[in-house]
Write a protein that holds these residues in place. Sequence first.
Motif, PDB file in Angstrom:
ATOM      1  N   LYS A  43      88.802   7.516  82.276  1.00 45.19           N
ATOM      2  CA  LYS A  43      87.954   8.701  82.131  1.00 45.19           C
ATOM      3  C   LYS A  43      86.481   8.350  81.974  1.00 45.19           C
ATOM      4  O   LYS A  43      85.647   9.230  81.884  1.00 45.19           O
ATOM      5  CB  LYS A  43      88.403   9.528  80.929  1.00 45.19           C
ATOM      6  CG  LYS A  43      89.713  10.228  81.140  1.00 45.19           C
ATOM      7  CD  LYS A  43      89.974  11.179  80.015  1.00 45.19           C
ATOM      8  CE  LYS A  43      91.236  11.980  80.298  1.00 45.19           C
ATOM      9  NZ  LYS A  43      91.468  12.994  79.276  1.00 45.19           N
ATOM     10  N   GLY A  44      86.170   7.073  81.939  1.00 41.26           N
ATOM     11  CA  GLY A  44      84.792   6.629  81.733  1.00 41.26           C
ATOM     12  C   GLY A  44      83.992   6.623  83.021  1.00 41.26           C
ATOM     13  O   GLY A  44      84.353   7.245  84.028  1.00 41.26           O
ATOM     14  N   ASP A  45      82.906   5.906  82.978  1.00 40.84           N
ATOM     15  CA  ASP A  45      82.056   5.818  84.159  1.00 40.84           C
ATOM     16  C   ASP A  45      82.661   4.843  85.180  1.00 40.84           C
ATOM     17  O   ASP A  45      83.773   4.365  85.034  1.00 40.84           O
ATOM     18  CB  ASP A  45      80.634   5.413  83.757  1.00 40.84           C
ATOM     19  CG  ASP A  45      80.579   4.031  83.124  1.00 40.84           C
ATOM     20  OD1 ASP A  45      81.639   3.490  82.803  1.00 40.84           O
ATOM     21  OD2 ASP A  45      79.458   3.510  82.955  1.00 40.84           O
ATOM     22  N   ARG A  46      81.917   4.573  86.202  1.00 39.78           N
ATOM     23  CA  ARG A  46      82.413   3.771  87.326  1.00 39.78           C
ATOM     24  C   ARG A  46      82.817   2.362  86.880  1.00 39.78           C
ATOM     25  O   ARG A  46      83.859   1.836  87.291  1.00 39.78           O
ATOM     26  CB  ARG A  46      81.335   3.711  88.398  1.00 39.78           C
ATOM     27  CG  ARG A  46      81.743   2.951  89.614  1.00 39.78           C
ATOM     28  CD  ARG A  46      80.661   2.975  90.653  1.00 39.78           C
ATOM     29  NE  ARG A  46      80.993   2.099  91.743  1.00 39.78           N
ATOM     30  CZ  ARG A  46      80.134   1.686  92.627  1.00 39.78           C
ATOM     31  NH1 ARG A  46      78.894   2.092  92.573  1.00 39.78           N
ATOM     32  NH2 ARG A  46      80.505   0.886  93.587  1.00 39.78           N
ATOM     33  N   THR A  47      82.010   1.764  86.038  1.00 39.77           N
ATOM     34  CA  THR A  47      82.305   0.403  85.584  1.00 39.77           C
ATOM     35  C   THR A  47      83.610   0.346  84.805  1.00 39.77           C
ATOM     36  O   THR A  47      84.419  -0.565  85.003  1.00 39.77           O
ATOM     37  CB  THR A  47      81.151  -0.108  84.701  1.00 39.77           C
ATOM     38  OG1 THR A  47      79.925   0.033  85.419  1.00 39.77           O
ATOM     39  CG2 THR A  47      81.346  -1.542  84.319  1.00 39.77           C
ATOM     40  N   LEU A  48      83.817   1.317  83.933  1.00 41.75           N
ATOM     41  CA  LEU A  48      85.056   1.334  83.153  1.00 41.75           C
ATOM     42  C   LEU A  48      86.275   1.576  84.027  1.00 41.75           C
ATOM     43  O   LEU A  48      87.331   0.974  83.820  1.00 41.75           O
ATOM     44  CB  LEU A  48      84.975   2.395  82.059  1.00 41.75           C
ATOM     45  CG  LEU A  48      84.088   2.048  80.874  1.00 41.75           C
ATOM     46  CD1 LEU A  48      84.026   3.216  79.913  1.00 41.75           C
ATOM     47  CD2 LEU A  48      84.601   0.819  80.187  1.00 41.75           C
ATOM     48  N   ARG A  49      86.136   2.479  84.998  1.00 39.51           N
ATOM     49  CA  ARG A  49      87.264   2.726  85.903  1.00 39.51           C
ATOM     50  C   ARG A  49      87.609   1.468  86.687  1.00 39.51           C
ATOM     51  O   ARG A  49      88.783   1.120  86.834  1.00 39.51           O
ATOM     52  CB  ARG A  49      86.941   3.879  86.845  1.00 39.51           C
ATOM     53  CG  ARG A  49      86.968   5.234  86.175  1.00 39.51           C
ATOM     54  CD  ARG A  49      86.929   6.364  87.176  1.00 39.51           C
ATOM     55  NE  ARG A  49      85.808   6.286  88.093  1.00 39.51           N
ATOM     56  CZ  ARG A  49      84.647   6.922  87.934  1.00 39.51           C
ATOM     57  NH1 ARG A  49      84.455   7.675  86.878  1.00 39.51           N
ATOM     58  NH2 ARG A  49      83.686   6.813  88.829  1.00 39.51           N
ATOM     59  N   CYS A  50      86.591   0.783  87.178  1.00 41.13           N
ATOM     60  CA  CYS A  50      86.840  -0.451  87.932  1.00 41.13           C
ATOM     61  C   CYS A  50      87.477  -1.524  87.050  1.00 41.13           C
ATOM     62  O   CYS A  50      88.374  -2.250  87.493  1.00 41.13           O
ATOM     63  CB  CYS A  50      85.535  -0.971  88.528  1.00 41.13           C
ATOM     64  SG  CYS A  50      84.906   0.050  89.863  1.00 41.13           S
ATOM     65  N   SER A  51      87.023  -1.620  85.798  1.00 45.16           N
ATOM     66  CA  SER A  51      87.615  -2.624  84.919  1.00 45.16           C
ATOM     67  C   SER A  51      89.061  -2.275  84.576  1.00 45.16           C
ATOM     68  O   SER A  51      89.899  -3.174  84.458  1.00 45.16           O
ATOM     69  CB  SER A  51      86.783  -2.774  83.646  1.00 45.16           C
ATOM     70  OG  SER A  51      86.788  -1.575  82.907  1.00 45.16           O
ATOM     71  N   ALA A  52      89.375  -0.993  84.432  1.00 49.61           N
ATOM     72  CA  ALA A  52      90.761  -0.596  84.164  1.00 49.61           C
ATOM     73  C   ALA A  52      91.657  -0.936  85.348  1.00 49.61           C
ATOM     74  O   ALA A  52      92.761  -1.475  85.177  1.00 49.61           O
ATOM     75  CB  ALA A  52      90.834   0.896  83.853  1.00 49.61           C
ATOM     76  N   VAL A  53      91.183  -0.659  86.551  1.00 50.29           N
ATOM     77  CA  VAL A  53      91.967  -0.985  87.748  1.00 50.29           C
ATOM     78  C   VAL A  53      92.128  -2.500  87.862  1.00 50.29           C
ATOM     79  O   VAL A  53      93.206  -2.999  88.215  1.00 50.29           O
ATOM     80  CB  VAL A  53      91.300  -0.381  89.004  1.00 50.29           C
ATOM     81  CG1 VAL A  53      91.935  -0.907  90.273  1.00 50.29           C
ATOM     82  CG2 VAL A  53      91.369   1.138  88.957  1.00 50.29           C
ATOM     83  N   ALA A  54      91.083  -3.241  87.521  1.00 46.49           N
ATOM     84  CA  ALA A  54      91.173  -4.705  87.567  1.00 46.49           C
ATOM     85  C   ALA A  54      92.190  -5.214  86.545  1.00 46.49           C
ATOM     86  O   ALA A  54      92.929  -6.176  86.820  1.00 46.49           O
ATOM     87  CB  ALA A  54      89.805  -5.320  87.308  1.00 46.49           C
ATOM     88  N   MET A  55      92.246  -4.573  85.372  1.00 52.15           N
ATOM     89  CA  MET A  55      93.245  -4.986  84.380  1.00 52.15           C
ATOM     90  C   MET A  55      94.659  -4.699  84.857  1.00 52.15           C
ATOM     91  O   MET A  55      95.570  -5.501  84.646  1.00 52.15           O
ATOM     92  CB  MET A  55      92.977  -4.302  83.040  1.00 52.15           C
ATOM     93  CG  MET A  55      91.934  -5.017  82.221  1.00 52.15           C
ATOM     94  SD  MET A  55      91.792  -4.339  80.595  1.00 52.15           S
ATOM     95  CE  MET A  55      90.473  -3.185  80.862  1.00 52.15           C
ATOM     96  N   PHE A  56      94.849  -3.549  85.495  1.00 53.13           N
ATOM     97  CA  PHE A  56      96.172  -3.237  86.054  1.00 53.13           C
ATOM     98  C   PHE A  56      96.546  -4.249  87.128  1.00 53.13           C
ATOM     99  O   PHE A  56      97.679  -4.742  87.162  1.00 53.13           O
ATOM    100  CB  PHE A  56      96.210  -1.823  86.630  1.00 53.13           C
ATOM    101  CG  PHE A  56      96.091  -0.751  85.593  1.00 53.13           C
ATOM    102  CD1 PHE A  56      96.789  -0.811  84.399  1.00 53.13           C
ATOM    103  CD2 PHE A  56      95.266   0.336  85.814  1.00 53.13           C
ATOM    104  CE1 PHE A  56      96.676   0.182  83.452  1.00 53.13           C
ATOM    105  CE2 PHE A  56      95.149   1.332  84.870  1.00 53.13           C
ATOM    106  CZ  PHE A  56      95.850   1.263  83.682  1.00 53.13           C
ATOM    107  N   ALA A  57      95.598  -4.568  88.006  1.00 56.38           N
ATOM    108  CA  ALA A  57      95.858  -5.552  89.052  1.00 56.38           C
ATOM    109  C   ALA A  57      96.137  -6.924  88.440  1.00 56.38           C
ATOM    110  O   ALA A  57      97.019  -7.662  88.907  1.00 56.38           O
ATOM    111  CB  ALA A  57      94.672  -5.631  90.010  1.00 56.38           C
ATOM    112  N   GLY A  58      95.417  -7.272  87.390  1.00 59.50           N
ATOM    113  CA  GLY A  58      95.657  -8.538  86.699  1.00 59.50           C
ATOM    114  C   GLY A  58      97.032  -8.584  86.066  1.00 59.50           C
ATOM    115  O   GLY A  58      97.704  -9.614  86.082  1.00 59.50           O
ATOM    116  N   ALA A  59      97.464  -7.453  85.510  1.00 60.47           N
ATOM    117  CA  ALA A  59      98.804  -7.407  84.904  1.00 60.47           C
ATOM    118  C   ALA A  59      99.877  -7.604  85.970  1.00 60.47           C
ATOM    119  O   ALA A  59     100.838  -8.353  85.762  1.00 60.47           O
ATOM    120  CB  ALA A  59      99.003  -6.080  84.185  1.00 60.47           C
ATOM    121  N   VAL A  60      99.701  -6.944  87.101  1.00 58.45           N
ATOM    122  CA  VAL A  60     100.670  -7.110  88.196  1.00 58.45           C
ATOM    123  C   VAL A  60     100.653  -8.551  88.694  1.00 58.45           C
ATOM    124  O   VAL A  60     101.711  -9.154  88.960  1.00 58.45           O
ATOM    125  CB  VAL A  60     100.368  -6.108  89.331  1.00 58.45           C
ATOM    126  CG1 VAL A  60     101.183  -6.424  90.568  1.00 58.45           C
ATOM    127  CG2 VAL A  60     100.623  -4.682  88.860  1.00 58.45           C
TER     128      VAL A  60
END
Length: 148
Positions: A43-60
């Motif tokens: 729900k944050g700005d662009r940087t936070l959304r990208c970091s969340a997606v990167a964390m999900f990708a890192g978990a996978v």
Amino acid sequence: MSGFSELWLAMDTLIEFVSQSILVDSGAAMVLLATLPAVLFLKGDRTLRCSAVAMFAGAVALILLGVEGVIGAVVIVTAEVLVVSALMLAMRKRQAQLEASLDAARAAIRALEITEERRQVFSARAATEYTSSNLNQQEPVSQPFNTD
């Protein structure tokens, strides 16, 4: 009706199989659960959304590489802590910028107030000087009636 019950039984079996294979056989669930706080970043700005997606990708990626369980969860939580730390530093920098802008606006408002006070004083002095100079320059009015 028997087709529906067979489908329901097959779905129950599939859910049980997936849940058992994820929860019992591997620590993938722990790694995925460690990414849960990153959902708040979406729900944050662009940087936070990208970091969340990167964390999900890192978990996978951790799951695919076989780094599961506590170690994978610690890696994901460490990444989340780093993202939150970077966010806090960015917020502190933004707060300092806003405070500087606010101080500049206060100074500008104070300068305008001083300028307005000076203008009012100058206008009042000019009006007073104009009135007093007009009174001094006027010729005496002759009186039509002489009382002597």
